[in-house]
Design a protein around this motif. Structure first.
Motif: not given
Length: 510
Positions: A435-455
């Motif tokens: 779960d820790i590893l999965t969360s770390n990897v998915k954090q990248k997707l979360t960052s991408i979503d935030k970037m899209k919202e900010t853009a």
């Protein structure tokens, strides 16, 4: 040169001071202008419908020259109120004619016009230009931020894809894919590492000869000889009859929180903690134990009695004079021969953390030896040669051979320290690591979503800033045109006072 041709140059920013210094207007002119402004405010409320009047009265600070034009227009709209003496009976005309007279007294109109001109030149026009420039700059910065976010989004997406590639997953169902790899891929990866040890046989023999210690690199020698066996076989020197490897468990965050709610063991009874053995009565530990027929009495025989005759007449005594062959009982040898590998002993040596660390340490030890030997063979330093003088007894290797041995060791080391292998081992032996590893990897997707919202937000702001700047430009143009008109009217008025000499108001920057 004719005096009428000599121009009068006046700094636009100092116009009001110039008029006061030449006593054209009074220095206290502003004390009288308030009454005129109040009169204009009242007169505006009652105006006839006329297109030019609407244009004059909209969006501009009404001055004396506007009032003159309003009076000219009212001469047309209020013509029917004119009497035989040439006077107008219309109250509108009377109000505006009175306003014009109040302006002309002590040249108040010229002082006010000069003030309006200076204010427009120094504040209004530069302020609007600055605001437009600022809005355009904000729009450009927002566009640039969008570009930066898009680049960052691509970088993070590449990092996410690279992480998935390193983990050997597609990312569709990341957690389940990692769990599947533990069961499907991990055993094969460990077997591959164990197989890569085979070329190290001569290297290990060389090091053992140098150390003159048969017990060195024990775990590496074990894997070299027998492969990736169980810890049980490494510890006891023989394979187990059966292996009962602990089951792999995965705990989610929700399960972990539920488990933390209480750490006490509930046995399900409220009888004070007494253990009920099911016979309905307690045990008296002080009472003597009475044996019934068929029970085994392990007590010692009476002193002086003949053991052979003891119990000869007692039918309840067991006769032990029976051979093991006749009884059919097989007594196993001492030790763990034929045992069952349980717990940590059921894991392979490259799977169990403690033994895998020992295996890595053996590799590092061997690697350090080869590096030092390689350095010694390639060095002309006498001290280095003397330090490894003992190696002169081994003539079957040279610098090229040692370099080849070192490369083989590094191949094994790279395999056992492979990042994916480490992740899979952590997942297997740590219930929450997946779960820790999965969360770390998915954090990248979360960052991408935030970037899209900010853009998206930045794009909207950029459009808004551009729209505001576009809306201000007509206002700027209108004020510039009105200021130029007012400048010409002031220049013409001053020119009349000085025999129509040309008047030039410079420094307006229009």
């Amino acid at each position: 040169m004719n005096e009428a041709e000599i121009p009068i140059d006046i700094a636009a920013g100092k116009l009001l001071d110039w008029l006061i210094s030449r006593r054209i207007v009074d220095k206290n002119w502003h004390l009288h202008i308030r009454n005129i402004r109040n009169k204009i405010s009242n007169a505006i409320t009652d105006m006839p419908e006329h297109d030019e009047l609407l244009q004059l009265l909209s969006g501009a600070h009404i001055n004396y020259f506007h009032c003159l034009r309003i009076v000219d227009i009212l001469k047309t709209t209020e013509a029917d109120s004119k009497n035989v003496f040439g006077r107008y009976g219309s109250q509108r005309m009377k109000d505006w004619q009175e306003i014009v007279k109040m302006y002309e007294k002590d040249n108040l109109y010229l002082a006010e016009a000069a003030q309006i001109l200076v204010r427009n030149i120094n504040y209004e026009i530069p302020g609007i230009r600055k605001q437009i420039k600022h809005l355009e700059q904000l729009s450009e910065e927002a566009d640039k931020k969008v570009e930066d976010l898009e680049r960052s989004e691509k970088v993070v997406m590449a990092e996410y894809q690279n992480m998935c590639k390193q983990l050997g997953v597609t990312g569709t169902n990341l957690r389940q894919e990692l769990v599947d790899k533990v069961f499907n891929d991990l055993p094969g990866m460990l077997t591959k590492v164990a197989s890569s040890v085979a070329p190290l046989k001569k290297t290990v023999e060389l090091y053992a000869s140098f150390m003159n210690d048969a017990e060195c690199l024990t775990l590496l020698k074990h894997v070299l000889a027998k492969g990736n066996t169980t810890v049980y076989e490494f510890v006891y020197g023989e394979p187990p009859l059966s292996i009962e490897e602990p089951p792999v468990k995965f705990v989610t965050e929700q399960q972990q929180e539920a488990a933390d709610d209480g750490g006490a063991i509930d046995f399900g009874d409220d009888d004070g903690g007494a253990i009920d053995f099911g016979d309905g009565s307690g045990l008296d530990l002080d009472a003597p134990v009475e044996l019934e027929i068929g029970d085994i009495d392990w007590g010692a025989a009476d002193e002086g009695a003949d053991p052979a005759l003891a119990g000869a007449n007692d039918g309840n005594v067991i006769d032990f004079n029976i051979s093991l062959e006749e009884s059919g009982i097989v007594v196993e040898e001492d030790g763990n021969l034929g045992g069952v590998a349980k717990g940590d002993e059921a894991f392979t040596v490259l799977d169990a953390q403690q033994y895998r660390d020992r295996f890595v340490n053996d590799l590092l030890e061997l690697q350090s030896f080869l590096k030092m030997r390689l350095h010694q063979l390639g060095s002309a330093d006498k001290a280095q040669v003397l330090a490894f003088a003992i190696m002169d007894n081994f003539k079957d290797h040279d610098e090229k051979t040692v370099a080849s041995m070192l490369a083989e060791v590094e191949v094994v080391y790279a395999g056992v320290t492979d990042e994916l292998l480490q992740h899979l081992l952590q997942i297997k032996h740590s219930p929450v690591y997946v779960d820790i590893l999965t969360s770390n990897v998915k954090q990248k997707l979360t960052s991408i979503d935030k970037m899209k919202e900010t853009a998206l937000m930045k794009r909207e702001k950029s459009v808004s800033f551009k729209q505001q700047s576009v809306e201000l430009k007509p206002t700027q143009t209108k004020i510039v045109e009105q200021t130029k008109t007012l400048q010409g009217q002031i220049e013409k008025d001053i020119s009349k006072r000085y025999k129509n000499r040309p008047v030039n108001l410079y420094g307006t920057n229009l």
